[in-house]
Design an enzyme around this catalytic site. Structure first.
Site, PDB file in Angstrom:
ATOM      1  CG  PHE A  48      11.569   1.790  10.043  1.00  0.00           C
ATOM      2  CD1 PHE A  48      11.870   0.706   9.160  1.00  0.00           C
ATOM      3  CD2 PHE A  48      10.261   2.384  10.379  1.00  0.00           C
ATOM      4  CE1 PHE A  48      10.586   0.134   8.786  1.00  0.00           C
ATOM      5  CE2 PHE A  48       9.088   1.514  10.011  1.00  0.00           C
ATOM      6  CZ  PHE A  48       9.246   0.468   9.114  1.00  0.00           C
ATOM      7  CB  VAL A  49      11.201   6.917   7.077  1.00  0.00           C
ATOM      8  CG1 VAL A  49      12.705   7.565   7.274  1.00  0.00           C
ATOM      9  CG2 VAL A  49      11.300   6.112   5.507  1.00  0.00           C
TER      10      VAL A  49
ATOM     11  CG  ASP B 199       3.405   0.106   7.311  1.00  0.00           C
ATOM     12  OD1 ASP B 199       4.015  -0.009   6.006  1.00  0.00           O
ATOM     13  OD2 ASP B 199       3.145  -0.739   7.994  1.00  0.00           O
TER      14      ASP B 199
ATOM     15  CE  LYS C  44      -2.903  -2.391   3.252  1.00  0.00           C
ATOM     16  NZ  LYS C  44      -2.114  -3.254   4.136  1.00  0.00           N
ATOM     17  N   GLY C  45       2.266   1.104   0.370  1.00  0.00           N
ATOM     18  CA  GLY C  45       3.182   2.203   0.322  1.00  0.00           C
ATOM     19  C   GLY C  45       3.236   3.249  -0.621  1.00  0.00           C
TER      20      GLY C  45
ATOM     21  CG  ASP D 270      15.294  -1.441   3.449  1.00  0.00           C
ATOM     22  OD1 ASP D 270      16.365  -0.751   3.679  1.00  0.00           O
ATOM     23  OD2 ASP D 270      14.599  -2.204   4.423  1.00  0.00           O
TER      24      ASP D 270
ATOM     25  CE  LYS E  81      15.398   2.177   4.476  1.00  0.00           C
ATOM     26  NZ  LYS E  81      14.686   2.057   6.073  1.00  0.00           N
TER      27      LYS E  81
ATOM     28  NE  ARG F 210       0.000   1.205   4.999  1.00  0.00           N
ATOM     29  CZ  ARG F 210       0.861   0.544   4.613  1.00  0.00           C
ATOM     30  NH1 ARG F 210       1.843   1.240   3.944  1.00  0.00           N
ATOM     31  NH2 ARG F 210       1.060  -0.639   4.950  1.00  0.00           N
TER      32      ARG F 210
ATOM     33  CD  GLU G 131       8.464  -0.700  -4.329  1.00  0.00           C
ATOM     34  OE1 GLU G 131       7.977   0.166  -3.370  1.00  0.00           O
ATOM     35  OE2 GLU G 131       8.872  -1.751  -4.066  1.00  0.00           O
ATOM     36  CG  ASP G 132       6.903   2.279  -0.418  1.00  0.00           C
ATOM     37  OD1 ASP G 132       7.720   1.420  -1.005  1.00  0.00           O
ATOM     38  OD2 ASP G 132       6.292   1.962   0.587  1.00  0.00           O
TER      39      ASP G 132
HETATM   40  P1  IMP Z   1      12.968  -4.227   0.399  1.00  0.00           P
HETATM   41  O1  IMP Z   1      12.528  -5.366  -0.291  1.00  0.00           O
HETATM   42  O2  IMP Z   1      13.969  -4.540   1.473  1.00  0.00           O
HETATM   43  O3  IMP Z   1      13.786  -3.119  -0.667  1.00  0.00           O
HETATM   44  O4  IMP Z   1      12.051  -3.493   1.152  1.00  0.00           O
HETATM   45  C1  IMP Z   1      11.115  -2.781   0.381  1.00  0.00           C
HETATM   46  C2  IMP Z   1       9.729  -2.363   1.172  1.00  0.00           C
HETATM   47  O5  IMP Z   1       9.770  -2.720   2.638  1.00  0.00           O
HETATM   48  C3  IMP Z   1       8.987  -1.087   1.076  1.00  0.00           C
HETATM   49  O6  IMP Z   1       8.234  -1.210  -0.356  1.00  0.00           O
HETATM   50  C4  IMP Z   1       8.500  -0.867   2.298  1.00  0.00           C
HETATM   51  O7  IMP Z   1       7.393  -1.472   2.191  1.00  0.00           O
HETATM   52  C5  IMP Z   1       9.362  -1.676   3.243  1.00  0.00           C
HETATM   53  N1  IMP Z   1      10.364  -0.612   3.921  1.00  0.00           N
HETATM   54  C6  IMP Z   1      11.603  -0.650   3.669  1.00  0.00           C
HETATM   55  N2  IMP Z   1      12.130   0.345   4.571  1.00  0.00           N
HETATM   56  C7  IMP Z   1      11.257   1.023   5.217  1.00  0.00           C
HETATM   57  C8  IMP Z   1      11.140   2.251   6.288  1.00  0.00           C
HETATM   58  O8  IMP Z   1      12.115   2.814   6.329  1.00  0.00           O
HETATM   59  N3  IMP Z   1       9.804   2.341   6.640  1.00  0.00           N
HETATM   60  C9  IMP Z   1       8.863   1.846   6.208  1.00  0.00           C
HETATM   61  N4  IMP Z   1       8.682   0.664   5.254  1.00  0.00           N
HETATM   62  C10 IMP Z   1      10.025   0.133   4.800  1.00  0.00           C
HETATM   63 MG    MG Z   2       6.582  -0.914  -0.559  1.00  0.00          MG
END
Ligand code: IMP
Ligand code: MG
Length: 173
Positions: free
Chosen positions: A150-151, A157, A41-42, A101, A129, A163, A97-98
């Site tokens: 962590f944001v 969220d 949902k981000g 990470d 990040k 959110r 994408e939001d």
């Molecule tokens: P990745 O697969 O590790 O790149 O994670 C991506 C997903 O993790 C994002 O789309 C978010 O839903 C969640 N996420 C990663 N970092 C954060 C953060 O700092 N705050 C909130 N959600 C996060």
């Molecule tokens: Mg996401």
């Protein structure tokens, strides 16, 4: 329990940056229809703001994946929960994408979506990040590069909360 949130990127800064991204993308896709794919949902808040500021026609679809539990650490497993409603074959696709990470979610999505033969494919993320990356993958366009914090807010969220904040914040420890 009331947590204290401090502002990392203000509402005004986010809005201005989204306007820049929309201008850049609108120029790039001049004369075309772009198809936004939002990752629920981000990315919803970012996707709507970006779409509103685009000057080329935008169509939209959504997918849902999970890579996180309800906390703040990655499970490392990406699962497809909701697939797209429409075919993307021959379309100008932009995945919205939001935040990037570890890069696991994105690399999974890029893999399955590129197999569906879009005419073009780009990834736009509001936040990145890069320090946290475990999979080698980069977005085509990024709103803000942020440190390893962590944001929350603007769609992001913490256990489904925050959110709706109109800015990007960090939960004070
Ligand atoms: P990745 O697969 O590790 O790149 O994670 C991506 C997903 O993790 C994002 O789309 C978010 O839903 C969640 N996420 C990663 N970092 C954060 C953060 O700092 N705050 C909130 N959600 C996060
Ligand atoms: Mg996401």
């Amino acid at each position: 329990m009331a947590e204290k949130i401090s502002v990392l990127i203000s509402e005004d800064e986010v809005d201005k940056r989204i306007a820049q991204l929309a201008e850049q993308l609108s120029n790039e896709y001049e004369g075309k229809v772009v198809h936004f794919i939002g990752v629920l949902k981000g990315s919803v808040f970012f996707m709507c703001e970006l779409a509103k500021k685009m000057t080329v026609p935008v169509t939209m679809d959504f997918m849902s994946v999970s890579s996180y539990g309800n906390g703040t650490t990655s499970s490392g497993i990406v699962k497809l929960i909701k697939d797209l409603d429409e075919s993307i074959e021959g379309r100008e696709v932009i995945l919205i994408e939001d935040i990037m990470d570890s890069g696991r979610t994105l690399s999974y999505l890029v893999k399955i979506l590129k197999e569906r033969k879009p005419a073009s494919f780009k990834v736009v993320t509001l936040l990145d990040k890069p320090e946290r990356r475990v999979v080698e993958i980069e977005p085509d366009l990024t709103g803000f590069v942020i440190p390893d914090r962590f944001v929350v807010g603007y769609g992001l969220d913490c256990a489904q909360k925050y959110r709706n904040l109109p800015y990007i914040g960090v939960i004070a420890e």
